[in-house]
Enzyme design. Structure first.
Site, PDB file in Angstrom:
ATOM      1  N   LYS A   1      70.978 -20.505-131.234  1.00  0.00           N
ATOM      2  CA  LYS A   1      71.547 -21.775-131.699  1.00  0.00           C
ATOM      3  C   LYS A   1      70.388 -22.597-132.289  1.00  0.00           C
ATOM      4  O   LYS A   1      69.658 -23.265-131.580  1.00  0.00           O
ATOM      5  CB  LYS A   1      72.202 -22.521-130.533  1.00  0.00           C
ATOM      6  CG  LYS A   1      72.507 -24.010-130.762  1.00  0.00           C
ATOM      7  CD  LYS A   1      73.417 -24.258-131.935  1.00  0.00           C
ATOM      8  CE  LYS A   1      73.693 -25.762-132.068  1.00  0.00           C
ATOM      9  NZ  LYS A   1      72.503 -26.530-132.539  1.00  0.00           N
TER      10      LYS A   1
ATOM     11  N   GLY B   1      66.377 -31.342-122.505  1.00  0.00           N
ATOM     12  CA  GLY B   1      66.128 -30.500-121.347  1.00  0.00           C
ATOM     13  C   GLY B   1      66.845 -30.973-120.103  1.00  0.00           C
ATOM     14  O   GLY B   1      67.308 -30.167-119.279  1.00  0.00           O
TER      15      GLY B   1
ATOM     16  N   GLU C   1      60.839 -25.717-123.086  1.00  0.00           N
ATOM     17  CA  GLU C   1      59.606 -26.159-123.748  1.00  0.00           C
ATOM     18  C   GLU C   1      59.964 -27.478-124.421  1.00  0.00           C
ATOM     19  O   GLU C   1      60.561 -27.506-125.487  1.00  0.00           O
ATOM     20  CB  GLU C   1      59.139 -25.099-124.760  1.00  0.00           C
ATOM     21  CG  GLU C   1      57.689 -25.259-125.166  1.00  0.00           C
ATOM     22  CD  GLU C   1      57.487 -26.310-126.243  1.00  0.00           C
ATOM     23  OE1 GLU C   1      57.049 -27.425-125.887  1.00  0.00           O
ATOM     24  OE2 GLU C   1      57.783 -26.038-127.405  1.00  0.00           O
ATOM     25  N   LEU C   2      59.599 -28.573-123.750  1.00  0.00           N
ATOM     26  CA  LEU C   2      60.102 -29.884-124.116  1.00  0.00           C
ATOM     27  C   LEU C   2      58.987 -30.769-124.680  1.00  0.00           C
ATOM     28  O   LEU C   2      58.061 -30.282-125.304  1.00  0.00           O
ATOM     29  CB  LEU C   2      60.779 -30.528-122.900  1.00  0.00           C
ATOM     30  CG  LEU C   2      61.834 -29.634-122.225  1.00  0.00           C
ATOM     31  CD1 LEU C   2      62.382 -30.293-120.966  1.00  0.00           C
ATOM     32  CD2 LEU C   2      62.952 -29.286-123.186  1.00  0.00           C
TER      33      LEU C   2
ATOM     34  N   THR D   1      52.864 -30.255-130.078  1.00  0.00           N
ATOM     35  CA  THR D   1      51.464 -30.337-129.662  1.00  0.00           C
ATOM     36  C   THR D   1      50.663 -31.368-130.452  1.00  0.00           C
ATOM     37  O   THR D   1      49.438 -31.412-130.353  1.00  0.00           O
ATOM     38  CB  THR D   1      50.782 -28.961-129.807  1.00  0.00           C
ATOM     39  OG1 THR D   1      50.958 -28.492-131.157  1.00  0.00           O
ATOM     40  CG2 THR D   1      51.347 -27.951-128.829  1.00  0.00           C
TER      41      THR D   1
ATOM     42  N   GLU E   1      56.737 -40.386-125.955  1.00  0.00           N
ATOM     43  CA  GLU E   1      56.476 -39.542-127.115  1.00  0.00           C
ATOM     44  C   GLU E   1      57.264 -40.060-128.308  1.00  0.00           C
ATOM     45  O   GLU E   1      58.490 -40.042-128.299  1.00  0.00           O
ATOM     46  CB  GLU E   1      56.867 -38.093-126.842  1.00  0.00           C
ATOM     47  CG  GLU E   1      56.602 -37.177-128.038  1.00  0.00           C
ATOM     48  CD  GLU E   1      57.176 -35.783-127.867  1.00  0.00           C
ATOM     49  OE1 GLU E   1      56.563 -34.827-128.359  1.00  0.00           O
ATOM     50  OE2 GLU E   1      58.256 -35.661-127.238  1.00  0.00           O
TER      51      GLU E   1
ATOM     52  N   GLY F   1      47.721 -25.662-132.626  1.00  0.00           N
ATOM     53  CA  GLY F   1      47.207 -24.415-133.167  1.00  0.00           C
ATOM     54  C   GLY F   1      47.028 -23.320-132.142  1.00  0.00           C
ATOM     55  O   GLY F   1      46.050 -22.572-132.175  1.00  0.00           O
TER      56      GLY F   1
END
Length: 508
Positions: free
Chosen positions: A184, A245, A262-263, A297, A396, A458
């Site tokens: 999805k 999440g 992976e939030l 990141t 964030e 990276g």
């Protein structure tokens, strides 16, 4: 600054790339428009799936699992090997689609596709290394060991900012583990999904894999609900916001399914007095401004020793003012657009809150190219000096804002670093080995990724990717991340001819 291209030209580019990847014209005619952040205009359209159609997809994936789990691991690896070859052949085509849908510059779009190729290489090797341990038994004439078996149907939910790489991280490993995958994608990434799936479909067909091994589900949050609620979906891997999440985890946990999250990330770098500032400048600039600040990141906080802060901030200001902003397909452009208006408004709101908290905008934050493209949102990456770590800094904001704070000693810096809810990526710039070791130790960074003398962005596919706290605790890609896609069985084999019980228990 460079103006973005006419959306008609971009539509033609993307259409040709989709055709080269094997996407049919039928798949590109539907009721839902696909908009590019490059111009803010619609370029193509697709047809969303209904909830009933998603349930049917789960049926087919479950049927495929019963066949695929019996195929030896190295044979499963052949599909991933061929997929990687096709991704290499169509790297430019797929990168064109990534650039159009995510607004990435050419090198970053191609780099994301390269991640897919790299994880295929990794997973191919892993297909021959699905190792279990042999342990000594306390009973004579017994052997104790563990074996790993395919888990079941895997649901993968991905975000707009990396429309293809996280899917490949999950799918390459899931396929070699023996699991079908239902994808999805973000509603702002469906063309990337169709192209990627078409290449995987070709690889699967050429290698004789069963139908139903892979599927794409197009739709909104409602379309994803069967993946969360259906008992037959053994694992749900979800990439996105912490808010997302919090919705995914309870629904999957309620049926005792597995989830991999992976939030959000609120990543920081510590810059010490001994740091090479030229090196730090390069690492910070890419991590903070690359991808227009829309990486999980992305460096959002900079914690600098007070003795070097003024010097470093001035260097960053000068570097930021040289960043070319514009059409991500143009040569020399380093910063493309934000994904949409909502992202721009969130950025402006965060900047206003930082001002109210006593922050000073050093540079950036302004919208550019608005006259040429009123529906696209290009912005100057911003640097904001903050007197302290306020609530807006702890949150964030998915945009290119770098908050700069100062510290006096390393313990203070680590405390500032760790006092945010998220725990994805981190870095320290230092020439002092003790400082580096402390940052990497248990008393240092509390993130899943901790770097020395490189930025927060990276990551290579060889290491497990993910973080702690509100980042969700999941791990994807390299190291032993393959284990989440399999189930472990502990086996005891008795060849003694007797039946002693463990721990010296006597019964009959």
């Amino acid at each position: 600054m460079t103006p973005a291209r006419d959306d008609r030209d971009l539509t033609l580019e993307v259409s040709r790339a989709l055709e080269a990847c094997g996407v049919s014209q039928e798949a590109l005619s539907g009721s839902r428009g696909v908009t590019t952040p490059v111009t803010g205009e619609q370029i193509l359209s697709v047809e969303p799936h209904t909830v009933d159609e998603v349930r049917d997809v789960i049926d087919r994936a479950e049927h495929a699992f019963r066949v695929w789990r019996e195929v030896p691991g190295p044979a499963r690896g052949a599909v991933v090997k061929r997929w990687g070859e096709l991704l290499s052949e169509h790297k430019s085509d797929l990168a064109t689609i990534v650039r159009a849908e995510a607004g990435k510059i050419v090198s970053e779009a191609e780099g994301e596709v390269q991640e897919m190729i790299d994880i295929c290489d990794f997973a191919l090797g892993q297909s021959r290394m699905l190792y279990g341990k042999t342990m000594p038994s306390e009973r004579a004439g017994h052997r104790l060991m563990e074996t790993w078996h395919p888990l079941g149907v895997v649901g993968v939910i991905t975000a707009f900012n990396f429309p293809v790489a996280p899917y490949a991280w999950n799918t390459a490993l899931a396929i070699v583990a023996g699991d079908p995958v239902i994808w999805k994608p973000s509603e702002v990434g469906v063309l990337c999904a169709l192209a990627t799936d078409a290449l995987l479909g070709r690889a699967a067909a050429e290698c004789g894999a069963p139908e139903g091994l892979h599927h794409v589900v197009i739709g909104d949050r409602e379309a994803a609900q069967p993946l969360l609620e259906d008992q037959r979906v053994a694992l749900v891997s979800a990439t996105g916001s912490t808010r997302m999440g919090r919705d995914v985890a309870p629904k999957v946990a309620a049926r005792f399914g597995r989830y991999l999250l992976e939030l959000g990330g609120n990543n920081a770098a510590v810059v010490t007095p001994s740091a090479d500032l030229d090196l730090a400048l390069k690492g910070i600039a890419f991590a903070a401004a690359g991808t227009a600040g829309q990486r999980c990141t992305t460096m959002r906080r900079l914690i600098v020793h007070e003795s070097v802060a003024d010097d470093l901030v001035e260097r960053l200001r000068r570097a930021y003012e040289t960043l070319a902003i514009g059409d991500p397909g143009d040569e020399g452009v380093l910063v493309g657009p934000l994904i949409n208006r909502q992202s721009y408004e969130s950025m402006q709101a965060a900047l206003e809150r930082s001002r109210m908290d006593g922050g000073t905008i050093v540079t950036g934050g302004q919208r550019v190219l608005a006259d040429e493209f009123p529906d696209a949102y290009y912005v100057e990456p911003a640097i904001v000096r903050m007197p302290q770590q306020t609530e807006v800094v702890r949150e964030e904001t998915f945009a290119p804002i770098l908050y700069v704070m100062t510290y006096q000693d390393l313990d203070e810096a680590i405390s500032l670093h760790n006092e945010v809810p998220q725990g994805l990526s981190s870095a320290i710039f230092t020439s002092d080995q003790a400082e580096a070791e402390i940052f990497l130790s248990a008393r240092g960074s509390d993130c899943g990724i901790a770097n020395v003398n490189i930025g927060t962005s990276g990551a290579e596919i060889g290491g497990a990717f993910g973080g702690e706290k509100d980042t969700g605790g999941g791990r994807e890609s390299g190291s032993d991340a393959w284990k989440i896609y399999m189930r472990r069985a502990t086996n005891t084999i008795n060849y003694s001819g007797k039946l002693p019980l463990a721990q010296g228990v006597e019964f009959i």
